[in-house]
Design an enzyme around this catalytic site. Sequence first.
Site, mmCIF file in Angstrom:
data_model
loop_
_atom_site.group_PDB
_atom_site.id
_atom_site.type_symbol
_atom_site.label_atom_id
_atom_site.label_comp_id
_atom_site.label_asym_id
_atom_site.label_seq_id
_atom_site.Cartn_x
_atom_site.Cartn_y
_atom_site.Cartn_z
ATOM 1 N N CYS A 278 0.840 -1.201 0.000
ATOM 2 C CA CYS A 278 0.000 0.000 0.000
ATOM 3 C C CYS A 278 0.883 1.263 0.000
ATOM 4 O O CYS A 278 1.586 1.500 -0.962
ATOM 5 C CB CYS A 278 -1.019 -0.043 1.128
ATOM 6 N N HIS B 12 -3.486 -4.543 1.758
ATOM 7 C CA HIS B 12 -2.915 -4.797 3.088
ATOM 8 C C HIS B 12 -2.913 -6.295 3.380
ATOM 9 O O HIS B 12 -3.915 -6.813 3.872
ATOM 10 C CB HIS B 12 -3.746 -4.080 4.151
ATOM 11 N N GLU C 74 -1.659 -7.955 5.677
ATOM 12 C CA GLU C 74 -1.573 -8.338 7.100
ATOM 13 C C GLU C 74 -2.953 -8.410 7.753
ATOM 14 O O GLU C 74 -3.064 -8.762 8.919
ATOM 15 C CB GLU C 74 -0.667 -7.352 7.858
#
Length: 191
Positions: free
Chosen positions: A61, A154, A156
């Site tokens: 990102c 993202h 994660e």
Amino acid sequence: MLRKIGIDAIEVRKVQQLSEIDGLIIPGGESTTIVKLLTRFEFVDHLRERVNCGMALWGTCAGMIVIARELADPYPIPLNLIDISVARNYFGRQVDSFEAELHIEGINGDPMRAVFIRAPIVQTVGEGVKQIASTDDGQAVAVKKGRVLATSFHPELTGDTRLHTLFLKLAKEAQEDPRQNSSTAVNPSSI
Ligand code: GLN
């Protein structure tokens, strides 16, 4: 996410720590701020040197924006660590954030759920840069060249560690790379 797959992960806050790692993730956040801080704390040259010597690098990102060659936006000035041009906030404002299922080259099994938060897009890729995932309308959202990886979303946030495992493979390759040892250690007196 990294610890979940057995990586001895550290938060890099000082430039000397770049010599202790085989791979670096520049995470999501705000790219102008990240570039300002990397510059103020004199990371840029050392980071470039480590990447040139084969260290694995993953920009996610805002991190993708930071490592791009060129932006469609006036700022920040990106670090040019992978030959891609990127447009910030491509999908609109925070409220236009969304999730999508992506097929990613090199990731087996089901498509990956990807979370896009005020995400950038890759507009052009240079020679040797592989587009490994795209949106339904063909826009590049994940690219790779050698050990440098960039993703618009993202990774994660979903609990799916498959991309992190791919990155681990790149970091292990970096560990074996003889150029890693020849990279000049950061001179502590300059810090
Ligand atoms: N829009 C942010 C930027 O341009 C990136 C957002 C994110 O990292 N989720 O820096």
